[in-house]
Design an enzyme around this catalytic site. Structure first.
Site, PDB file in Angstrom:
ATOM      1  N   SER A 137     -63.022 -30.665  17.556  1.00 47.92           N
ATOM      2  CA  SER A 137     -63.196 -32.000  18.137  1.00 47.92           C
ATOM      3  C   SER A 137     -61.843 -32.669  18.274  1.00 47.92           C
ATOM      4  O   SER A 137     -60.946 -32.461  17.438  1.00 47.92           O
ATOM      5  CB  SER A 137     -64.101 -32.855  17.252  1.00 47.92           C
ATOM      6  N   TYR A 151     -65.894 -36.607   9.197  1.00 43.07           N
ATOM      7  CA  TYR A 151     -66.168 -35.641  10.264  1.00 43.07           C
ATOM      8  C   TYR A 151     -64.856 -35.193  10.907  1.00 43.07           C
ATOM      9  O   TYR A 151     -64.635 -33.996  11.144  1.00 43.07           O
ATOM     10  CB  TYR A 151     -67.092 -36.274  11.301  1.00 43.07           C
TER      11      TYR A 151
END
Length: 242
Positions: A137, A151
């Site tokens: 990501s 995250y």
């Protein structure tokens, strides 16, 4: 060489788009999913419609036995040539100080432990010419303050996993790369409590919009293809300029 690819989290979002894209590119597909049987059946039907073999298996990637079962199912199709490590979760968006320890553990378990377990199985079974693509990501370098720093931290670990594994497996002729999507229009935002996040985020994305799953699937397909034969250890950012 017949292409046999395992995809985790293959019933929705980036995983589903990748399964469809790879099937049209000539891959036979074994994909895991958590619970949406109808969505998995739809993806499987599209794989078959593309003239390829496919198998869908419920699989919790944090469970070593279920991971082994998924790779065993792929072995029934032939020798493994590709892995797309995609199954991932977020948790409710909010300040770091309010992070629930259970949410933290779940994010780490799925997004890191699951990736490691799947990469282990792939590395044990792959031969020269095979490739792994980890879905990371853009959060790994942006940090996601005020949203989900944990995250982002786990996705940074995904990048490190990619770098290290690429170097370890290179002598065997196995390539390992990652894609780092930005804000992509999938239902993962619903699970974080903000289904409208892709639209709200558009104003801070240089290209002025969220990305689509197919745009990530295209990059994954390239990284698995012979066109990327000299590419390993790369993290390909696909984030609209973020």
């Amino acid at each position: 060489m017949n292409s046999i690819t395992v995809i985790t989290g293959g019933s929705r979002g980036i995983g589903a788009a990748t399964a469809r894209r790879l099937a049209h590119a000539g891959h036979d597909i074994a994909f895991g999913y958590r619970r949406d049987h109808a969505a998995a059946a739809a993806v499987l039907a599209d794989i078959h419609a593309a003239g390829r073999r496919g198998v869908a298996l419920p699989a919790d990637t944090t469970d070593p036995d279920q991971v082994t079962a998924l790779f065993d199912a792929a072995a029934d199709l032939g020798d493994l040539t590709g892995l797309v490590n995609n199954a991932g979760v977020t948790s409710p968006i909010g300040p770091f100080v309010d992070l629930d320890p259970d949410h933290l553990r779940h994010v780490v378990d799925v997004n890191l432990i699951g990736y490691v377990l799947c990469a282990q199985q792939a590395a044990r079974r792959m031969n020269a010419g095979a490739a792994i693509v980890n879905v990371s990501s853009a959060a790994a370098t942006l940090g996601s303050p005020g949203e989900y720093i944990h995250y982002a931290a786990v996705k940074a670990a995904t990048d490190t996993l990619t770098t290290g594994l690429a170097k370890e497996l290179a002598p065997r002729g196995i390539r390992v790369n990652a894609v780092a999507p930005g804000v992509i229009r999938t239902d993962i935002h619903t699970s974080s409590g903000q289904p409208d996040r892709p639209d709200r985020a558009a104003t801070r994305i240089p290209l002025g919009r969220a990305g689509e799953p197919d745009e990530i699937a295209g990059a994954i397909a390239w990284l698995l293809s012979p066109d990327a034969s000299y590419t390993t250890g790369a993290v390909l950012r696909i984030a609209g300029g973020l």
